[in-house]
Design a protein around this motif. Structure first.
Motif, PDB file in Angstrom:
ATOM      1  N   GLY A  31      29.049 135.515  65.454  1.00 58.01           N
ATOM      2  CA  GLY A  31      29.312 134.625  64.154  1.00 58.01           C
ATOM      3  C   GLY A  31      30.470 133.631  64.032  1.00 58.01           C
ATOM      4  N   LYS A  32      31.572 134.226  64.189  1.00 54.70           N
ATOM      5  CA  LYS A  32      32.741 133.410  64.128  1.00 54.70           C
ATOM      6  C   LYS A  32      32.956 132.352  64.991  1.00 54.70           C
ATOM      7  CE  LYS A  32      35.312 137.144  62.067  1.00 54.70           C
ATOM      8  NZ  LYS A  32      36.443 138.308  62.213  1.00 54.70           N
ATOM      9  N   ILE A  33      32.235 132.764  66.389  1.00 55.13           N
ATOM     10  CA  ILE A  33      32.352 131.785  67.550  1.00 55.13           C
ATOM     11  C   ILE A  33      31.649 130.641  67.105  1.00 55.13           C
ATOM     12  CG2 ILE A  33      31.699 131.361  70.085  1.00 55.13           C
ATOM     13  CD1 ILE A  33      33.089 134.218  70.551  1.00 55.13           C
ATOM     14  N   THR A  34      30.471 131.008  66.623  1.00 51.30           N
ATOM     15  CA  THR A  34      29.339 130.045  66.431  1.00 51.30           C
ATOM     16  C   THR A  34      29.888 129.253  65.117  1.00 51.30           C
ATOM     17  OG1 THR A  34      27.601 131.593  66.818  1.00 51.30           O
ATOM     18  CG2 THR A  34      27.155 129.568  65.191  1.00 51.30           C
ATOM     19  N   ALA A  35      30.709 129.615  64.348  1.00 55.22           N
ATOM     20  CA  ALA A  35      31.235 128.743  63.169  1.00 55.22           C
ATOM     21  C   ALA A  35      32.347 128.014  63.702  1.00 55.22           C
ATOM     22  CB  ALA A  35      31.872 129.847  62.068  1.00 55.22           C
ATOM     23  N   ALA A  36      33.101 128.419  64.783  1.00 56.33           N
ATOM     24  CA  ALA A  36      34.182 127.563  65.105  1.00 56.33           C
ATOM     25  C   ALA A  36      33.532 126.548  65.991  1.00 56.33           C
ATOM     26  CB  ALA A  36      35.119 128.373  66.182  1.00 56.33           C
ATOM     27  N   ARG A  37      32.478 126.819  66.715  1.00 52.66           N
ATOM     28  CA  ARG A  37      31.589 125.668  67.578  1.00 52.66           C
ATOM     29  C   ARG A  37      31.217 124.455  66.662  1.00 52.66           C
ATOM     30  NH1 ARG A  37      29.034 129.809  71.683  1.00 52.66           N
ATOM     31  NH2 ARG A  37      30.804 129.782  73.168  1.00 52.66           N
ATOM     32  N   GLU A  38      30.533 125.120  65.396  1.00 49.36           N
ATOM     33  CA  GLU A  38      30.132 123.934  64.625  1.00 49.36           C
ATOM     34  C   GLU A  38      31.344 123.127  63.920  1.00 49.36           C
ATOM     35  OE1 GLU A  38      26.271 126.852  63.232  1.00 49.36           O
ATOM     36  OE2 GLU A  38      27.829 126.611  61.834  1.00 49.36           O
ATOM     37  N   LEU A  39      32.233 123.983  63.516  1.00 43.91           N
ATOM     38  CA  LEU A  39      33.637 123.206  63.107  1.00 43.91           C
ATOM     39  C   LEU A  39      33.942 122.037  63.896  1.00 43.91           C
ATOM     40  CD1 LEU A  39      35.561 126.009  61.168  1.00 43.91           C
ATOM     41  CD2 LEU A  39      34.525 124.086  60.212  1.00 43.91           C
ATOM     42  N   GLY A  82      35.687 117.974  65.067  1.00 41.71           N
ATOM     43  CA  GLY A  82      36.754 118.059  66.233  1.00 41.71           C
ATOM     44  C   GLY A  82      37.362 116.770  66.550  1.00 41.71           C
ATOM     45  N   GLU A  83      36.534 115.516  66.655  1.00 38.45           N
ATOM     46  CA  GLU A  83      37.162 114.395  66.979  1.00 38.45           C
ATOM     47  C   GLU A  83      38.086 113.784  66.021  1.00 38.45           C
ATOM     48  OE1 GLU A  83      34.364 111.183  67.970  1.00 38.45           O
ATOM     49  OE2 GLU A  83      33.377 112.404  69.358  1.00 38.45           O
ATOM     50  N   ARG A  84      37.688 114.149  64.869  1.00 35.42           N
ATOM     51  CA  ARG A  84      38.715 113.646  63.663  1.00 35.42           C
ATOM     52  C   ARG A  84      40.042 114.373  63.605  1.00 35.42           C
ATOM     53  NH1 ARG A  84      37.381 113.919  58.633  1.00 35.42           N
ATOM     54  NH2 ARG A  84      35.552 115.614  59.116  1.00 35.42           N
ATOM     55  N   LEU A  85      39.795 115.895  63.855  1.00 42.92           N
ATOM     56  CA  LEU A  85      41.109 116.556  64.217  1.00 42.92           C
ATOM     57  C   LEU A  85      41.837 115.926  65.408  1.00 42.92           C
ATOM     58  CD1 LEU A  85      39.558 120.020  63.608  1.00 42.92           C
ATOM     59  CD2 LEU A  85      41.687 119.206  62.295  1.00 42.92           C
TER      60      LEU A  85
END
Ligand code: SF4
Ligand code: SF4
Length: 170
Positions: A15-23, A28-31
């Protein structure tokens, strides 16, 4: 632990990996364009490289490989992955690290691959750990120098983690 359910619990590592991928998909680009985040990531990569070099030079990398291959005992036990949250996993994605969709070794940490940890950015718990064998192997002054370098990596991980966490919660 079952990790192949269609909708993993938000608290599970899947679940945490899924959340990280969604974030990563949404921010990602803006970060990566953000000056503070980009500077933090450059500093973090340098701190990681310096620490890896020091571990190699002190013989720790070779000792851990021997421990893994000949003594069958890694300290990377199953369950340690639960200390990782989506933000730290997101920082790994920002540094180009891909996160596996399955555990590679059934009795070990989710992130233990065939040649060691697959993560670029590790939790402070992992960074701070030196087993008895390593403490006996490395000379005291080298250990002190190593801990200084490890401290720099931990500071860099913390700083980037907090910058990224603040960015995604805006
Ligand atoms: S830190 Fe110690 S227990 Fe862990 S792999 Fe290295 S030598 Fe083995
Ligand atoms: S160093 Fe990597 S493989 Fe080992 S416990 Fe930490 S996250 Fe898991």
């Amino acid at each position: 632990m079952t990790e192949s359910t269609a909708t993993p619990s938000a608290h599970s590592i899947a679940g945490k990996i899924t959340a990280a991928r969604e974030l990563f998909a949404s921010h990602g680009e803006r970060l990566l364009r953000d000056k503070a985040v980009a500077a933090g990531l450059v500093g973090l990569e340098a701190a990681i490289a310096e620490c890896r070099r020091a571990m190699f030079d002190s013989g720790i990398v070779a000792a851990c490989r021997e421990c893994e291959e000949e003594e069958g005992g890694s300290c990377c036990g199953a369950g340690i992955e639960n200390r990782y949250g989506p933000t730290l996993l997101l920082v790994n994605l920002l540094l180009g690290c891909s996160l596996s969709s399955k555990r590679m070794s059934p009795n070990s940490c989710y992130f233990l691959g065939e040649t060691g940890c697959v993560l670029k950015v590790r939790h402070i718990l992992c960074l701070n750990y030196l087993c008895r064998k390593i403490r006996d192997l490395v000379a005291h002054e080298d250990l002190v120098a190593l801990q200084t370098v490890m401290g720099r990596e931990m500071d860099a991980v913390f700083a980037v983690h907090e910058t990224v966490r603040a960015f995604v919660s805006r």
